[in-house]
Write an enzyme that holds these catalytic residues in place. Sequence first.
Site, PDB file in Angstrom:
ATOM      1  N   GLY A 238       0.835  -1.204   0.000  1.00 24.23           N
ATOM      2  CA  GLY A 238       0.000   0.000   0.000  1.00 24.23           C
ATOM      3  C   GLY A 238       0.863   1.243   0.000  1.00 24.23           C
ATOM      4  CB  SER A 239       0.081   4.711   0.976  1.00 28.15           C
ATOM      5  OG  SER A 239      -0.231   4.549   2.344  1.00 28.15           O
ATOM      6  N   GLY A 243       2.783   2.026   5.232  1.00 26.68           N
ATOM      7  CA  GLY A 243       3.935   1.147   5.466  1.00 26.68           C
ATOM      8  C   GLY A 243       4.790   1.618   6.629  1.00 26.68           C
ATOM      9  CD  GLU A 260       4.646  -3.919  -3.764  1.00 23.09           C
ATOM     10  OE1 GLU A 260       4.859  -2.741  -4.148  1.00 23.09           O
ATOM     11  OE2 GLU A 260       3.649  -4.578  -4.084  1.00 23.09           O
ATOM     12  CB  CYS A 294       3.183  -0.448  -6.809  1.00 23.14           C
ATOM     13  SG  CYS A 294       2.022  -1.116  -5.718  1.00 23.14           S
TER      14      CYS A 294
HETATM   15  C1  UN1 Z   1       1.121  -3.602  -7.525  1.00 21.58           C
HETATM   16  O1  UN1 Z   1       0.844  -2.635  -8.218  1.00 21.58           O
HETATM   17  O2  UN1 Z   1       1.018  -3.568  -6.277  1.00 21.58           O
HETATM   18  O3  UN1 Z   1       4.237  -5.597 -12.024  1.00 21.58           O
HETATM   19  C2  UN1 Z   1       1.510  -4.917  -8.066  1.00 21.58           C
HETATM   20  C3  UN1 Z   1       3.027  -5.356 -12.098  1.00 21.58           C
HETATM   21  C4  UN1 Z   1       2.077  -6.386 -11.560  1.00 21.58           C
HETATM   22  C5  UN1 Z   1       1.964  -6.288 -10.074  1.00 21.58           C
HETATM   23  C6  UN1 Z   1       1.772  -4.899  -9.542  1.00 21.58           C
HETATM   24  N1  UN1 Z   1       2.549  -7.684 -11.916  1.00 21.58           N
HETATM   25  O4  UN1 Z   1       2.584  -4.341 -12.611  1.00 21.58           O
END
Ligand code: UN1
Length: 507
Positions: A238-239, A243, A260, A294
Amino acid sequence: MEFLTALGINSTNTGTSTGSTWIQTKGENIHSISPVDGKLIGSVTATDKEGYEAVMAAASKAFAEWRTWPAPRRGEVVRQIGEALRAKKSDLGQLVSYEMGKSLQEGLGEVQEMIDICDFAVGLSRQLHGLTMHSERPGHRMYEQYHPLGIVGIISAFNFPVAVWSWNTMLAWVCGDLCVWKPSEKVPLCSIACQNIINEVFEKNGVPEGVSCIVNGGRELGEWLSHDSRIPLISATGSTRMGKAVGAAVGARLGRSILELGGNNAIIISKDAELDMSLIGAVFGAVGTAGQRCTSTRRLIIHESVYDAFKAKLVKAYGQLKIGDPLDQNNHVGPLIDKDAVNQYLSSIEKCKAEGGVFAVEGGVLEGDGYESGCYVKPCIAEVQNHFSIVQHETFAPILYLIKYSNIDEAIAYQNGVPQGLSSAIMTLSLREAEQFLSSAGSDCGIANVNIGTSGAEIGGAFGGEKETGGGRESGSDAWKAYMRRQTNTINYSTKLPLAQGIKFDL
Ligand code: UN1
């Protein structure tokens, strides 16, 4: 909505489960509103303290049995989960798309990512290896082994409502751990659907109650998990703000965490880039999942000699994007998750303009037929300086920043010159530039790609990043080691008891 029925989602869903048992709680209702059409899809009841304690008791009890199952037998259960997911791929992909808002192609891709991690985990269940070492003492043997850790708390984000959970659980299960999942309160129904799929497989295999648990709720629930010393490992996605809170709480009790968090991912478009190929990577990276991965591409760092040509290609491509119902496969871009996200998108555009950003493609909220939810926005492009505070910040929306550079050292400095360190890429046919980008003096991110965009990582590699991204690694490679406890064993098969380091101790 046949997929809802097929996935067992109905009006009686509670948000708390120890497996086949759904626990009635006195928590408030969490409503799942689709950003696609603004309609209520369903509700779950939040987990209250009693429900939480029931879950923790079931998980703790299950550990005594689950840890004694041979890992390949646990792997066989995960293999069957992979089969069940294949059978439900279309239904679950549609639910992901409808509840979260990503395009159906990406919803199906997310379920495929779950299937892939199942396959990976099945093989892994026979490869949870440690090393053997040569002892310094005669007649001694040394080796290390990995044992199950216990309960893994999984806090996941709305943007990957099912895949990120599966990266954690499938590994954790073959490792002999129990999982307690707190999904994002924005997408609770995905967790219900997953639990229903798991339940069928677990029942057939006699898996103890408590191996797959779900709790639903907001920040308070995240706090219960983070502070709970019965949970040796918290994996949180998450953000960065979330975290930092989770990491501090888990660290204070000397627990382990896998974090993450946010990214601020850039693609360097070199003078030696193949521009048409780069365009696909850049546009998919920036507008895929409406810029809510992310790994979304937030910055393009473009060489001055190709800057104007590449900008023109981008502007043309953005003009062709179709924005609308993500379940309609003609559309490229769906809605943002909710109106808060729309407001953040709008305020970031304002901040960017105030700092001097010039928009090559203007943003805005879409209105009218098909856009009633109020969550559809136009992907936009701004020409900026890397040091603008808005550029240093991760906005979870389709705003793409263009930055001009004149030499590769400068480009790498821009790429690294943000607080986050998740994903990065260079588009170049120059071997020299590519290798410099991948060298120890190159990208400082957890993921660094050549001639591929920043998003769409495969499950086989370890996934995660540095700096404010949190340092955790999930998914492939040897990420599994974080889900187990390592034990060093020394066995003396001689008739003497020599001490290490040559120490003499005679009685
Ligand atoms: C995420 O955005 O938390 O690499 C995971 C990617 C995907 C997973 C993203 N396989 O864009």
